[in-house]
Scaffold this motif. Structure first.
Motif, PDB file in Angstrom:
ATOM      1  N   ARG A   1     -68.067  49.108 -24.881  1.00  0.00           N
ATOM      2  CA  ARG A   1     -69.380  49.959 -24.554  1.00  0.00           C
ATOM      3  C   ARG A   1     -70.372  49.181 -23.919  1.00  0.00           C
ATOM      4  O   ARG A   1     -71.044  49.908 -22.796  1.00  0.00           O
TER       5      ARG A   1
ATOM      6  N   LYS B   1     -69.147  49.324 -20.435  1.00  0.00           N
ATOM      7  CA  LYS B   1     -69.276  50.811 -19.737  1.00  0.00           C
ATOM      8  C   LYS B   1     -70.652  51.106 -19.453  1.00  0.00           C
ATOM      9  O   LYS B   1     -71.167  51.541 -18.331  1.00  0.00           O
ATOM     10  N   GLU B   2     -71.633  50.950 -20.306  1.00  0.00           N
ATOM     11  CA  GLU B   2     -73.042  51.278 -20.169  1.00  0.00           C
ATOM     12  C   GLU B   2     -73.827  50.326 -19.281  1.00  0.00           C
ATOM     13  O   GLU B   2     -74.828  50.527 -18.680  1.00  0.00           O
ATOM     14  N   ARG B   3     -73.251  48.859 -19.196  1.00  0.00           N
ATOM     15  CA  ARG B   3     -74.072  47.804 -18.488  1.00  0.00           C
ATOM     16  C   ARG B   3     -75.640  47.629 -18.786  1.00  0.00           C
ATOM     17  O   ARG B   3     -76.498  47.711 -17.870  1.00  0.00           O
TER      18      ARG B   3
ATOM     19  N   GLU C   1     -67.383  43.077 -11.935  1.00  0.00           N
ATOM     20  CA  GLU C   1     -67.195  43.078 -13.276  1.00  0.00           C
ATOM     21  C   GLU C   1     -67.704  41.628 -13.868  1.00  0.00           C
ATOM     22  O   GLU C   1     -68.336  41.774 -14.755  1.00  0.00           O
TER      23      GLU C   1
END
Length: 287
Positions: free
Chosen positions: A110, A113-115, A164
């Motif tokens: 999560r 994904k949400e950074r 990333e």
């Protein structure tokens, strides 16, 4: 004073000046040789930046940056900018453990994904200071105020050549002060090095190992003895047994008890501290 003691004292006083001179020379060489990572004589090819703060660099340039930053960090171990540049330049290709940790944990997935990023406005920061005593958020607020540092002092990632990976390093860097809070360590050279050992054992990033190997050279004899006798064994064991710190959503834990957070993480404090002080008091699974 013995001759050995005299030489050691002079070396400690001269080290910052020597480090600055060496770092300046290395930095000048790096800038003079600066070319795009895949440039070749007679061509104009270059790597485009992969994220806003990215500065594409060659392996040689990263080597110059790493050496210069290490020298500057040796001269002033409390300056986070030098350690950040060292981390950038030495971390490429070393994110496998962190990526595995995050992809193996629903919270880690999560976060990727949400950074999320660690930042506050004035109202949000004041709210942390108004949380109950003993809460994680209040402990973090008090730790930052006590040491005279701010959440915005962490430099951006610049020399990591994967978007990333750069986020993972930024997340690790922005959360550094949370590690100080849960481990109840301040920002002296001795305790910063203990944090670096803990972080290296958790993440595998070279910067922690480099800092913990070079940092003790700057310590007085008594502090160096204490580091190797007490702090180093504790940091290695605690870092090995704790849950992966990179997969913790710290922003969702402000109101929780700091001791509950420590137990869930699987960390315990140095014996001189007065909270969770033994491994068996943690609730993390120890394999």
């Amino acid at each position: 004073m013995s001759l050995t003691g005299l030489i050691s004292g002079v070396a400690r006083r001269m080290a910052p000046t020597a480090a600055l001179a060496g770092a300046s020379y290395v930095a000048a060489k790096s800038l003079a040789a600066f070319t795009s990572p895949d440039a070749r004589p007679g061509t104009s090819r270059s790597m485009d930046p992969l994220y806003p703060s990215h500065r594409p660099t060659t392996r040689l340039q990263k080597t110059f940056i790493a050496v210069g930053s290490a020298l500057m960090g040796f001269g002033d171990p409390t300056d986070g900018a030098h350690i950040a540049a060292l981390g950038d330049a030495t971390s490429n290709g070393c994110f496998g453990r962190m990526r595995t940790q995050m992809l193996s944990d629903p919270t880690g997935v999560r976060i990727l994904k949400e950074r999320p990023q660690i930042e506050f406005n004035a109202h949000e920061w004041a709210q942390l200071g108004s949380l109950p005593e003993g809460s994680f958020g209040r402990a973090y607020f008090e730790q930052m105020r006590r040491n005279g540092i701010t959440w915005s002092s962490r430099p951006p990632v610049r020399f990591v050549d994967n978007e990333e990976d750069a986020y993972m390093l930024l997340r690790y860097r922005q959360c550094h002060d949370f590690y100080h809070t849960v481990l109840d360590l301040d920002i002296s050279v001795l305790e910063e090095l203990a944090i670096k050992v803990f972080e290296w054992r958790q993440t595998g990033l070279p910067v922690g190992l480099i800092a913990s190997a070079v940092g003790p050279l700057r310590m007085p004899s008594a502090e160096r003895t204490r580091f190797f006798a007490d702090y180093l064994p504790w940091a290695l064991q605690c870092g090995a047994q704790a849950k992966p710190i990179i997969s913790i959503y710290w922003e969702e834990m402000w109101e929780r008890s700091i001791d509950e957070v420590r137990k869930e993480m699987g960390v315990w404090l140095m014996p001189s501290r007065n909270s969770v002080t033994r491994a068996e008091n943690s609730t993390a699974r120890i394999d």
